[in-house]
Design a protein around this motif. Sequence first.
Motif, mmCIF file in Angstrom:
data_model
loop_
_atom_site.group_PDB
_atom_site.id
_atom_site.type_symbol
_atom_site.label_atom_id
_atom_site.label_comp_id
_atom_site.label_asym_id
_atom_site.label_seq_id
_atom_site.Cartn_x
_atom_site.Cartn_y
_atom_site.Cartn_z
ATOM 1 N N ASP A 78 0.846 -1.205 0.000
ATOM 2 C CA ASP A 78 0.000 0.000 0.000
ATOM 3 C C ASP A 78 0.878 1.251 0.000
ATOM 4 O O ASP A 78 2.029 1.221 0.445
ATOM 5 N N GLU A 269 -2.977 -3.124 -2.499
ATOM 6 C CA GLU A 269 -3.188 -4.451 -3.091
ATOM 7 C C GLU A 269 -3.204 -5.468 -1.970
ATOM 8 O O GLU A 269 -2.345 -5.460 -1.080
ATOM 9 N N ASN A 270 -4.229 -6.299 -2.012
ATOM 10 C CA ASN A 270 -4.417 -7.356 -1.010
ATOM 11 C C ASN A 270 -4.569 -6.759 0.381
ATOM 12 O O ASN A 270 -3.920 -7.183 1.345
ATOM 13 N N VAL A 277 -6.648 -5.230 -6.280
ATOM 14 C CA VAL A 277 -6.321 -3.827 -6.105
ATOM 15 C C VAL A 277 -7.377 -3.129 -5.271
ATOM 16 O O VAL A 277 -8.585 -3.367 -5.436
#
Length: 415
Positions: A78, A269-270, A277
């Motif tokens: 992030d 992401e994740n 995303v």
Amino acid sequence: MSASAQSLSQAVENAVNTRPVVEAARSRHRAAVDRIDSARSGFLPQVDITAGGGYEVTNNTSTRAQIEGGSEDLGRYDATIVGSQLLFDNGGTRSRTEAARFFAESEQHGILSAEEQLSFDVTQVYLAVILSEQLLRRANDNYAALNRISRLVDALVRSGRAREADAIQARARIAAAREEIARRQRDLDERRAQFLEVVGQNPRSLKQPRLGRGQLPGSVEQALNLAQRVNPFLQSAISRERAAEAEARATEEPFLPRVTFDVTGTLGENLGGVRGVDNSASAQLRLRFPLYTGGRDTADRRRAVELAGVAQQERGEIAREVREAIRRAFARLKGDRARVPPLVEQASDTAKVVDAYLAQFELGRRSLFDLLDAQSDLYRSQVALDEVRILALQDEFELLATVGNLRQSLSVAAR
């Protein structure tokens, strides 16, 4: 004046441009100017970026609904950027900027204060060397005069017109005169050593300075009015008082909400156990109001108000000290100037007495004791006249330094 001679202005200029005390004042001023930029930055947008990446284990309602066992292991990445613009802080940033500006003004006056004090120190040692040189010349002149008297006595003794005791008495006075020369030489060497430390150079062919017409204030009132405008010690205290008042106003900030306009963008992401995303952006007005800080804000406010009061009292005390110093300097100058004419008259009359006694002694109508005492009186009156003339000149420079325009009067160029 020879090409290698050293004027008072040159001596002051060298000291001002080389002494660490002045350079330290300049450094404090530069640091204070940087403080203005630091305080003023609160008016500008503030931008922060954070980023991270690594391993995340998530167990929440989303993962438990999708995955047996309820835990999801993912690589998380992030990045967030936040831009914030201050809209309202109850005048805190403005007051802190004003305080920094006044503090920089105070340090600017501090440079002038250091230069003014150093200029006065230089004038003191400069005049001290001149006086020591004059007194050494007086001691040598007195020694030469006593030698002439001794030779005359020896001649009279050989002709039977004077006693051997007279010759012994004359030689005793000569021995005392030699001791006086040694003492004056010691004093001169000490003054020259002090000159080197204060000015940074050895004294070279010093010449007694003179102030131009109109450089000295004509009255106590003129000096007081001028000091109110130019005295750097007083001006520095005034600026410190204003800085303290501005800092006191800055402590009012926490008693009203702080409002900012924030723009935030996030790339992820994740995140939170969800594969894929996750990007977001926002623009918001944000209000922050501290409801309770344990009494810290109130204590800070009281402290700042007290410090502002201290600065006000210190400014008042410095103003009082300046007024007192000016009045005392005027009184000393007036008194020492009044001593010059009678000392001039005394030295002139005593010189006439020595000439008359010498002629009478050769004719046997005056004792050697009378002649030697007259010569001693002449030497003492000449020394007293030299001392009071230098003292009156020191008083003039002290008055200028007390007012705060000594360096300007000497036309000293500072780098």
